[in-house]
Design a protein around this motif. Structure first.
Motif, mmCIF file in Angstrom:
data_model
loop_
_atom_site.group_PDB
_atom_site.id
_atom_site.type_symbol
_atom_site.label_atom_id
_atom_site.label_comp_id
_atom_site.label_asym_id
_atom_site.label_seq_id
_atom_site.Cartn_x
_atom_site.Cartn_y
_atom_site.Cartn_z
ATOM 1 N N LYS A 209 0.823 -1.209 0.000
ATOM 2 C CA LYS A 209 0.000 0.000 0.000
ATOM 3 C C LYS A 209 0.859 1.262 0.000
ATOM 4 N N ILE A 210 1.944 1.266 0.762
ATOM 5 C CA ILE A 210 2.754 2.474 0.857
ATOM 6 C C ILE A 210 3.549 2.694 -0.426
ATOM 7 N N GLU A 211 3.885 1.616 -1.128
ATOM 8 C CA GLU A 211 4.561 1.777 -2.411
ATOM 9 C C GLU A 211 3.607 2.348 -3.455
ATOM 10 N N ALA A 212 2.339 2.008 -3.336
ATOM 11 C CA ALA A 212 1.346 2.631 -4.222
ATOM 12 C C ALA A 212 1.243 4.121 -3.948
ATOM 13 N N VAL A 213 1.319 4.490 -2.671
ATOM 14 C CA VAL A 213 1.297 5.908 -2.306
ATOM 15 C C VAL A 213 2.543 6.604 -2.845
ATOM 16 N N GLY A 214 3.702 5.967 -2.696
ATOM 17 C CA GLY A 214 4.945 6.560 -3.155
ATOM 18 C C GLY A 214 5.012 6.739 -4.652
ATOM 19 N N SER A 215 4.237 5.952 -5.384
ATOM 20 C CA SER A 215 4.248 6.060 -6.848
ATOM 21 C C SER A 215 3.403 7.231 -7.342
ATOM 22 N N MET A 216 2.595 7.825 -6.480
ATOM 23 C CA MET A 216 1.774 8.968 -6.879
ATOM 24 C C MET A 216 2.682 10.157 -7.200
ATOM 25 N N ASP A 217 2.528 10.707 -8.381
ATOM 26 C CA ASP A 217 3.409 11.783 -8.815
ATOM 27 C C ASP A 217 2.580 12.895 -9.458
ATOM 28 N N HIS A 218 2.357 13.978 -8.710
ATOM 29 C CA HIS A 218 1.605 15.123 -9.229
ATOM 30 C C HIS A 218 2.068 16.363 -8.491
ATOM 31 N N GLU A 219 2.110 17.479 -9.189
ATOM 32 C CA GLU A 219 2.625 18.705 -8.592
ATOM 33 C C GLU A 219 1.763 19.222 -7.441
ATOM 34 N N CYS A 220 0.515 18.764 -7.328
ATOM 35 C CA CYS A 220 -0.369 19.228 -6.264
ATOM 36 C C CYS A 220 -0.465 18.232 -5.109
ATOM 37 N N LEU A 221 0.455 17.276 -5.063
ATOM 38 C CA LEU A 221 0.543 16.336 -3.950
ATOM 39 C C LEU A 221 1.857 16.569 -3.207
ATOM 40 N N VAL A 222 1.848 16.338 -1.889
ATOM 41 C CA VAL A 222 3.094 16.337 -1.126
ATOM 42 C C VAL A 222 3.748 14.988 -1.366
ATOM 43 N N PRO A 223 4.903 14.948 -2.027
ATOM 44 C CA PRO A 223 5.491 13.649 -2.389
ATOM 45 C C PRO A 223 6.030 12.895 -1.183
ATOM 46 N N LEU A 224 5.770 11.583 -1.166
ATOM 47 C CA LEU A 224 6.358 10.690 -0.166
ATOM 48 C C LEU A 224 7.708 10.235 -0.689
ATOM 49 N N ARG A 225 8.792 10.588 0.020
ATOM 50 C CA ARG A 225 10.147 10.312 -0.458
ATOM 51 C C ARG A 225 10.685 8.961 -0.008
ATOM 52 N N ALA A 226 10.347 8.561 1.222
ATOM 53 C CA ALA A 226 10.915 7.307 1.746
ATOM 54 C C ALA A 226 10.053 6.823 2.903
ATOM 55 N N TYR A 227 10.287 5.565 3.307
ATOM 56 C CA TYR A 227 9.589 5.039 4.475
ATOM 57 C C TYR A 227 10.491 4.064 5.217
ATOM 58 N N TYR A 228 10.130 3.801 6.485
ATOM 59 C CA TYR A 228 10.838 2.822 7.310
ATOM 60 C C TYR A 228 9.778 1.973 8.000
#
Length: 657
Positions: A406-425
């Motif tokens: 699920k978090i990798e699906a979130v990380g794949s979201m790429d749009h200028e109006c989203l706060v990008p998720l850079r990494a996770y632990y």
């Protein structure tokens, strides 16, 4: 004789006929004459826009007509000054709404205002009116909302307010009223008399209002402090029994023994805690939920669902001595060093720069930004100088495999109006998400934070731009599939860049966590059909976005307690206002300065109401929402650039209404 009687009969019939003929009555022409007299007496920016050569009076700015009569006169913040002349309102007898707020009008109210017996809404706040609250106001039987706040009215509050049996709103704050508050029996929904010179006790019928309605006076009694002589049990001092000497000695000995016992327990606990902390002393100074936030929280905003609430956080002071807190809990640190799980590390997405690792993150100095629905957020300053936002998730209920999917699906979201998720632990005890840091904080803080003199007014261009950016971000999420939704749209999850561009945060996290421990925190945005916050449809997202638009336009938080009686949320309150035909009164005062975009403001308000429709199938899709915002924004942006708002008579203490 008969002839004389016949003549009398004919005269009587003729007189009766004349009585049935229509007599001369005031019409639109008399209304026009009255308005021109008002224009001549008090001037003003909006009144100068009245085209006196145009016979269609009803097309003048601030005027609304029905059945060829003026029924609404709205001139808020129009730079009117001086005294209202007599003889104007005696002709405007069909007025239902009169708004002259935020001007520089002075003197007493004209007595012929009593002729406006159809008046339902009277807004005179933010002027310089003086004298007693006139008795003729109590002869307006249909009055529903009366706002006389921030003037110079003096004298006592009259018991005659009870004559206004339909009155729902009464604002009298920031005047010079004196004496006691009478026992008002009318069914008020909104009431405020703060910052006057009132004394005595709060009447029982008004004790349901919050203390903010009474502050700045010499008042007592619930909801304020108890009045002198009042106590919870009303025990007469004559009947209090004296304690014997033996009883007093026993109390003293027992207290001493209890105190000693508490000291022993505290010493043992401190030793035990100190022993546990030796393995991770560098991360044990985290103080996250209890960090002091200056200025309190905005009305109705009891949490922060995004990673930043925009308030000044005294993190260093909370740690003590100016030292910085570390970003993660000792658990994560021990997993890397103490438990032999060296394989645990940060997982980066896509092309995100890998300029730091987990060790760098754990060593970073941090400030607590807020505690939200999904966990605590930190601003982490790395040793290399980079700044990131770290969200420490709580109540994650899914397995590690499901979490990673699920978090990798979130990380794949790429749009200028989203706060990008850079990494996770991910570990059994710690789940950390790393985002870009947004220095301007959240929309919630921007709307409800600083209300002081240093506040930067949020004009139409900024607000409509934020609405468009947030809509584009949510539209992108919905375009990823019919089952993809945000799940937690609210103003604290709309973060802002330095140029006030909106970025949507916290998307995709609702599916990772369990039921929130405090579900009421997001109830103001939640669609009526949603029962499980982990299962939110795209139409439910649209509802939440509609509430967000209403918040942008009104300046009120969705759970603002003074909106109306308990159980009435922001969408229903706005709808009731629109039904009462005082639409302009819902808008934030900072928006009303820009009068030539009122049509676009009303269009955005209608869009917000459409989005917040009770039934999902009545709500538009986010693609349509984005298109409508784009169109109305394009039609108004040129006009806004040429407007110079009149800020001279704005009132900070009126900004929440």
């Amino acid at each position: 004789m008969r002839t004389q009687m016949e003549n009398r009969l004919i005269s009587l019939l003729l007189f009766s006929f004349l009585l049935l003929l229509p007599t001369a009555k005031p019409d639109l022409a008399s209304d026009r004459t009255a308005l021109l007299a008002l224009r001549s007496a008090v001037g003003g920016r909006t009144l100068l826009l009245w085209n006196v050569t145009d016979q269609n009076t009803c097309s003048w700015p601030g005027i609304h007509c029905e059945e060829n009569r003026v029924t609404v006169l709205r001139l808020p913040g129009a730079a009117l000054s001086g005294r209202l002349p007599d003889g104007v309102f005696g002709n405007l007898t069909h007025l239902r709404t009169l708004s002259l707020r935020l001007n520089a009008l002075s003197g007493q109210l004209p007595s012929d205002l009593s002729a406006c017996t159809n008046l339902r809404n009277l807004y005179l706040q933010g002027n310089e009116f003086s004298g007693l609250v006139p008795d003729f106001l109590f002869q307006l039987p249909d009055l529903v909302r009366l706002n006389l706040a921030s003037n110079n009215f003096s004298g006592e509050i009259s018991l005659s307010f009870n004559n206004l049996t339909r009155l729902k709103t009464l604002f009298l704050e920031n005047n010079r009223l004196s004496g006691s508050i009478p026992d008002l029996k009318i069914p008020l929904d909104q009431f405020n008399v703060s910052n006057n010179q009132l004394n005595g006790s709060v009447p029982k019928g008004l004790q349901s209002f919050s203390s903010n309605s009474f502050l700045g006076n010499s008042l007592c009694g619930h909801p304020l402090a108890a009045c002198p002589g009042e106590n919870g049990d009303n025990i007469d001092s004559k009947h209090k029994k004296k304690l014997s000497g033996g009883a007093i000695a026993g109390i003293i000995i027992g207290s001493v023994l209890g105190f000693v016992l508490i000291l022993v327990i505290l010493m043992l606990l401190c030793r035990k805690k100190s022993a546990k902390e030796t393995s991770a002393v560098d991360v044990a100074t985290v103080k996250h939920p209890e960090v002091e936030i200056q200025g309190g929280k905005p009305p109705g905003e009891v949490e922060n669902g995004g990673y930043s609430n925009g308030y000044t956080v005294q993190a260093a002071a909370a740690v003590g001595g100016g030292a910085a807190a570390t970003v993660a809990a000792g658990t994560a640190k021990r997993e890397v060093n103490g438990n032999g799980i060296g394989s645990k590390k940060l997982v980066f997405f896509g092309n995100a720069a890998r300029v730091f690792d987990l060790e760098d993150l754990l060593r970073a100095s941090a400030e607590v930004l807020g505690k939200g629905s999904f966990g605590t957020a930190y601003k982490a300053v790395l040793e290399v100088g980079s700044v990131v936002a770290v969200k420490r998730l709580k109540d994650v209920t899914v397995t590690e495999r499901e979490f990673r999917e699920k978090i990798e699906a979130v990380g794949s979201m790429d749009h200028e109006c989203l706060v990008p998720l850079r990494a996770y632990y991910f570990s059994m005890d710690e789940k950390l998400l790393v985002y870009d840091y947004m220095a301007m904080g959240s929309l919630s803080a921007l709307l409800h934070g600083n209300k002081g003199a240093g506040r930067t007014p949020l004009n139409w261009e900024i607000r409509s731009g934020i609405a468009l950016g947030a809509a584009r971000g949510i539209e992108y999420l919905h375009s990823q599939g019919p089952n993809v939704s945000h799940g937690n749209i609210k103003s604290s999850n709309i973060l802002l860049t330095k140029s006030y561009d909106a970025r949507v945060s916290d998307f995709g996290l609702a599916h990772l966590v369990g039921q929130p421990s405090t579900p009421n925190r997001v109830a103001g945005y939640r669609a009526p059909e949603v029962t499980d916050p982990r299962k939110v449809s795209q139409k439910a997202d649209v509802y939440s976005f509609g509430v967000l638009l209403l918040e942008l336009l009104t300046g009120k938080a969705p759970t603002y307690s003074v909106l109306n009686e308990e159980g009435v949320d922001l969408p229903r309150w706005v709808q009731s206002v629109v039904r009462e035909e005082w639409t302009s009164e819902v808008f934030d005062l900072e928006l009303l300065r820009y009068q030539n975009v009122e049509e676009e403001m009303v269009q955005l308000l209608q869009l917000a109401v459409d989005c917040a429709a009770q039934y999902p199938d009545k709500r538009p899709a986010m693609s349509e929402v984005t298109k409508r915002i784009q169109e109305l924004r394009q039609s108004s942006i040129h006009d806004v650039a040429n407007v110079q708002p009149d800020a001279g008579h704005d009132s900070d203490d009126m900004g929440s209404r």
